[in-house]
Design a protein around this motif. Structure first.
Motif, PDB file in Angstrom:
ATOM      1  N   THR A  55       0.843  -1.197   0.000  1.00  0.00           N
ATOM      2  CA  THR A  55       0.000   0.000   0.000  1.00  0.00           C
ATOM      3  C   THR A  55       0.877   1.246   0.000  1.00  0.00           C
ATOM      4  O   THR A  55       1.997   1.229   0.527  1.00  0.00           O
ATOM      5  N   THR A  66      -6.835   4.403   5.401  1.00  0.00           N
ATOM      6  CA  THR A  66      -6.366   3.043   5.153  1.00  0.00           C
ATOM      7  C   THR A  66      -7.048   2.482   3.920  1.00  0.00           C
ATOM      8  O   THR A  66      -8.281   2.473   3.844  1.00  0.00           O
ATOM      9  N   SER A  68      -7.750  -0.807   1.502  1.00  0.00           N
ATOM     10  CA  SER A  68      -7.766  -2.265   1.581  1.00  0.00           C
ATOM     11  C   SER A  68      -8.585  -2.796   0.417  1.00  0.00           C
ATOM     12  O   SER A  68      -9.281  -2.033  -0.266  1.00  0.00           O
TER      13      SER A  68
END
Length: 116
Positions: A55, A66, A68
């Protein structure tokens, strides 16, 4: 061909959280790198985060956002915490084929507005 559709935007107070989702069509989702970008009024589009194996984040969102992905659901997420008024923008997801230099496919975007 990959089609992308974002959801989860909205209005939130400073310090709050939102989770954006980007649903992708296609059978080879897990072969694409996925990214989130944003564009505020009067400003150029800017990179926010990306994911393939690793990432990457823009400095402005590190520690707060974040990224994902769930390959079984063909979906990439952006969890946004500690939101600031300067995070206000249209957020778009994008897909990049393996080996490509540029992102090939883009969603329409979802509006995120952070009030002070």
């Amino acid at each position: 061909q990959v089609q992308l559709e974002e959801s989860g935007g909205g209005l939130v107070q400073a310090g709050g959280s939102l989770r954006l989702s980007c649903a992708a069509s296609g059978r080879t989702f897990n072969s694409y790198a996925m990214g989130w970008f944003r564009q505020a009024p009067g400003r150029e589009r800017e990179f926010v985060a990306s994911i393939r194996g690793s990432t990457y984040y823009a400095d402005s969102v590190k520690g707060r956002f974040t990224i994902s992905r769930d390959n079984a659901k063909n979906t990439v997420y952006l969890q946004m915490n500690s939101l600031k008024p300067e995070d206000t923008a249209v957020y778009c997801c994008a897909a990049r084929r393996t080996g490509a230099q540029e992102y090939d496919y883009w969603g329409q975007g979802t509006q995120v507005t952070v009030s002070s």
